[in-house]
Design a protein around this motif. Sequence first.
Motif, PDB file in Angstrom:
ATOM      1  N   TRP A  67       0.841  -1.196   0.000  1.00 38.20           N
ATOM      2  CA  TRP A  67       0.000   0.000   0.000  1.00 38.20           C
ATOM      3  C   TRP A  67       0.876   1.247   0.000  1.00 38.20           C
ATOM      4  CZ3 TRP A  67      -5.354   0.036   0.033  1.00 38.20           C
ATOM      5  CH2 TRP A  67      -5.953  -1.219   0.132  1.00 38.20           C
ATOM      6  N   PRO A  68       0.488   2.252  -0.764  1.00 34.57           N
ATOM      7  CA  PRO A  68       1.242   3.521  -0.735  1.00 34.57           C
ATOM      8  C   PRO A  68       1.200   4.135   0.665  1.00 34.57           C
ATOM      9  CG  PRO A  68      -0.336   3.487  -2.558  1.00 34.57           C
ATOM     10  CD  PRO A  68      -0.606   2.272  -1.724  1.00 34.57           C
ATOM     11  N   LYS A  69       2.284   4.789   1.053  1.00 34.10           N
ATOM     12  CA  LYS A  69       2.390   5.356   2.397  1.00 34.10           C
ATOM     13  C   LYS A  69       1.253   6.339   2.681  1.00 34.10           C
ATOM     14  CE  LYS A  69       5.857   6.771   5.621  1.00 34.10           C
ATOM     15  NZ  LYS A  69       7.279   6.832   5.864  1.00 34.10           N
ATOM     16  N   ALA A  70       0.789   7.039   1.665  1.00 28.58           N
ATOM     17  CA  ALA A  70      -0.281   8.028   1.855  1.00 28.58           C
ATOM     18  C   ALA A  70      -1.586   7.378   2.314  1.00 28.58           C
ATOM     19  CB  ALA A  70      -0.506   8.798   0.557  1.00 28.58           C
ATOM     20  N   THR A  71      -1.741   6.059   2.103  1.00 31.58           N
ATOM     21  CA  THR A  71      -2.979   5.373   2.485  1.00 31.58           C
ATOM     22  C   THR A  71      -2.885   4.717   3.860  1.00 31.58           C
ATOM     23  OG1 THR A  71      -2.328   3.296   1.431  1.00 31.58           O
ATOM     24  CG2 THR A  71      -3.547   4.892   0.079  1.00 31.58           C
ATOM     25  N   TRP A  72      -1.704   4.696   4.445  1.00 30.58           N
ATOM     26  CA  TRP A  72      -1.538   4.058   5.756  1.00 30.58           C
ATOM     27  C   TRP A  72      -2.435   4.754   6.770  1.00 30.58           C
ATOM     28  CZ3 TRP A  72       4.475   3.257   6.523  1.00 30.58           C
ATOM     29  CH2 TRP A  72       4.931   2.420   5.510  1.00 30.58           C
ATOM     30  N   GLY A  73      -3.181   3.988   7.528  1.00 28.19           N
ATOM     31  CA  GLY A  73      -4.053   4.540   8.558  1.00 28.19           C
ATOM     32  C   GLY A  73      -5.392   5.029   8.029  1.00 28.19           C
ATOM     33  N   LEU A  74      -5.598   4.945   6.738  1.00 27.24           N
ATOM     34  CA  LEU A  74      -6.869   5.372   6.149  1.00 27.24           C
ATOM     35  C   LEU A  74      -7.972   4.415   6.605  1.00 27.24           C
ATOM     36  CD1 LEU A  74      -8.269   7.232   3.945  1.00 27.24           C
ATOM     37  CD2 LEU A  74      -7.874   5.332   2.382  1.00 27.24           C
ATOM     38  N   PRO A  75      -9.055   4.917   7.163  1.00 27.59           N
ATOM     39  CA  PRO A  75     -10.153   4.030   7.588  1.00 27.59           C
ATOM     40  C   PRO A  75     -10.960   3.564   6.365  1.00 27.59           C
ATOM     41  CG  PRO A  75     -10.720   6.312   8.034  1.00 27.59           C
ATOM     42  CD  PRO A  75      -9.315   6.311   7.485  1.00 27.59           C
ATOM     43  N   LEU A  76     -10.398   2.632   5.619  1.00 29.23           N
ATOM     44  CA  LEU A  76     -10.967   2.214   4.340  1.00 29.23           C
ATOM     45  C   LEU A  76     -12.388   1.683   4.473  1.00 29.23           C
ATOM     46  CD1 LEU A  76     -10.486   1.905   1.327  1.00 29.23           C
ATOM     47  CD2 LEU A  76      -9.480  -0.346   1.783  1.00 29.23           C
ATOM     48  N   GLY A  77     -12.640   0.863   5.473  1.00 30.66           N
ATOM     49  CA  GLY A  77     -13.988   0.321   5.671  1.00 30.66           C
ATOM     50  C   GLY A  77     -15.008   1.418   5.878  1.00 30.66           C
ATOM     51  N   ARG A  78     -14.653   2.400   6.666  1.00 30.76           N
ATOM     52  CA  ARG A  78     -15.561   3.528   6.919  1.00 30.76           C
ATOM     53  C   ARG A  78     -15.801   4.314   5.627  1.00 30.76           C
ATOM     54  NH1 ARG A  78     -13.165   7.148  11.003  1.00 30.76           N
ATOM     55  NH2 ARG A  78     -13.330   5.292  12.274  1.00 30.76           N
ATOM     56  N   CYS A  79     -14.735   4.527   4.849  1.00 32.69           N
ATOM     57  CA  CYS A  79     -14.889   5.251   3.577  1.00 32.69           C
ATOM     58  C   CYS A  79     -15.803   4.492   2.622  1.00 32.69           C
ATOM     59  CB  CYS A  79     -13.527   5.471   2.923  1.00 32.69           C
ATOM     60  SG  CYS A  79     -12.464   6.626   3.803  1.00 32.69           S
ATOM     61  N   VAL A  80     -15.616   3.182   2.514  1.00 37.28           N
ATOM     62  CA  VAL A  80     -16.451   2.362   1.631  1.00 37.28           C
ATOM     63  C   VAL A  80     -17.904   2.426   2.077  1.00 37.28           C
ATOM     64  CG1 VAL A  80     -16.953  -0.012   0.940  1.00 37.28           C
ATOM     65  CG2 VAL A  80     -14.608   0.843   0.850  1.00 37.28           C
ATOM     66  N   HIS A  81     -18.129   2.309   3.373  1.00 39.40           N
ATOM     67  CA  HIS A  81     -19.489   2.377   3.907  1.00 39.40           C
ATOM     68  C   HIS A  81     -20.141   3.714   3.548  1.00 39.40           C
ATOM     69  CE1 HIS A  81     -22.869   1.744   6.593  1.00 39.40           C
ATOM     70  NE2 HIS A  81     -22.632   2.939   7.117  1.00 39.40           N
ATOM     71  N   ARG A  82     -19.413   4.781   3.708  1.00 40.28           N
ATOM     72  CA  ARG A  82     -19.964   6.107   3.408  1.00 40.28           C
ATOM     73  C   ARG A  82     -20.229   6.294   1.915  1.00 40.28           C
ATOM     74  NH1 ARG A  82     -16.459   9.803   7.633  1.00 40.28           N
ATOM     75  NH2 ARG A  82     -17.701   9.231   9.451  1.00 40.28           N
ATOM     76  N   ILE A  83     -19.394   5.712   1.101  1.00 38.59           N
ATOM     77  CA  ILE A  83     -19.649   5.781  -0.349  1.00 38.59           C
ATOM     78  C   ILE A  83     -20.943   5.051  -0.671  1.00 38.59           C
ATOM     79  CG2 ILE A  83     -18.849   4.970  -2.614  1.00 38.59           C
ATOM     80  CD1 ILE A  83     -15.965   5.468  -1.585  1.00 38.59           C
ATOM     81  N   ARG A  84     -21.101   3.855  -0.099  1.00 39.85           N
ATOM     82  CA  ARG A  84     -22.297   3.057  -0.378  1.00 39.85           C
ATOM     83  C   ARG A  84     -23.566   3.698   0.163  1.00 39.85           C
ATOM     84  NH1 ARG A  84     -19.538  -2.530   1.414  1.00 39.85           N
ATOM     85  NH2 ARG A  84     -18.647  -3.109  -0.593  1.00 39.85           N
ATOM     86  N   VAL A  85     -23.517   4.183   1.393  1.00 40.59           N
ATOM     87  CA  VAL A  85     -24.717   4.645   2.078  1.00 40.59           C
ATOM     88  C   VAL A  85     -25.042   6.101   1.775  1.00 40.59           C
ATOM     89  CG1 VAL A  85     -25.746   5.013   4.353  1.00 40.59           C
ATOM     90  CG2 VAL A  85     -24.460   2.929   3.899  1.00 40.59           C
ATOM     91  N   ARG A  86     -24.041   6.945   1.822  1.00 35.86           N
ATOM     92  CA  ARG A  86     -24.293   8.379   1.689  1.00 35.86           C
ATOM     93  C   ARG A  86     -23.864   8.968   0.350  1.00 35.86           C
ATOM     94  NH1 ARG A  86     -21.760  10.655   7.244  1.00 35.86           N
ATOM     95  NH2 ARG A  86     -20.140  11.119   5.739  1.00 35.86           N
ATOM     96  N   GLY A  87     -23.118   8.177  -0.434  1.00 37.02           N
ATOM     97  CA  GLY A  87     -22.636   8.710  -1.704  1.00 37.02           C
ATOM     98  C   GLY A  87     -21.472   9.673  -1.546  1.00 37.02           C
ATOM     99  N   ASP A  88     -20.747   9.570  -0.416  1.00 33.30           N
ATOM    100  CA  ASP A  88     -19.585  10.439  -0.219  1.00 33.30           C
ATOM    101  C   ASP A  88     -18.626  10.317  -1.402  1.00 33.30           C
ATOM    102  OD1 ASP A  88     -20.711  10.982   2.218  1.00 33.30           O
ATOM    103  OD2 ASP A  88     -18.937  10.471   3.401  1.00 33.30           O
ATOM    104  N   TYR A  89     -17.998  11.408  -1.761  1.00 26.40           N
ATOM    105  CA  TYR A  89     -17.013  11.497  -2.841  1.00 26.40           C
ATOM    106  C   TYR A  89     -17.625  11.355  -4.234  1.00 26.40           C
ATOM    107  CZ  TYR A  89     -14.221  10.298   1.257  1.00 26.40           C
ATOM    108  OH  TYR A  89     -13.701  10.252   2.517  1.00 26.40           O
TER     109      TYR A  89
END
Length: 148
Positions: free
Chosen positions: A2-24
């Motif tokens: 994984w690229p260093k810029a993604t370390w610590g990224l709450p990926l599961g939370r981001c995916v959930h928000r994309i699915r549920v709220r359409g974030d991004y």
Amino acid sequence: VWPKATWGLPLGRCVHRIRVRGDYLNGQNGMARRRQLDGLGFVWDAHELAFLNVYRALKHFRKLERAKLMGTGREFRILRVPQKFVVPSEVESSWPEDLWGLQLGAKCAAIRQKELYVKANPERRRALEELGFQWSGNATLGWLEVIH
């Protein structure tokens, strides 16, 4: 890696928000981002994917059961998956690799007992019935069917 810029990224939370709220997915670049996610194979409905995997596994199980009966004079009627059946995870097996390890027997029991995937979804129920899915356990079968 994984690229260093993604370390610590709450990926599961981001995916959930994309699915549920359409974030991004809003604003000027929203459609382009949606196309990028589609191109990556992003799963928009995890529950639908889970059902489709179980359905594919049941179709494969049925195909294998029918092949076993060929030449025996017996006819395939009811799809009976043993409760402890787990999709084999061997290269030699004919099972698709993405289904390896799926606890198909437990999923069938949950479909019967808790209406997993089919509650308030008559299309899925019909699809399973067309495969010969058995909605009740062996207790409702005649003793001759159980021993065969």
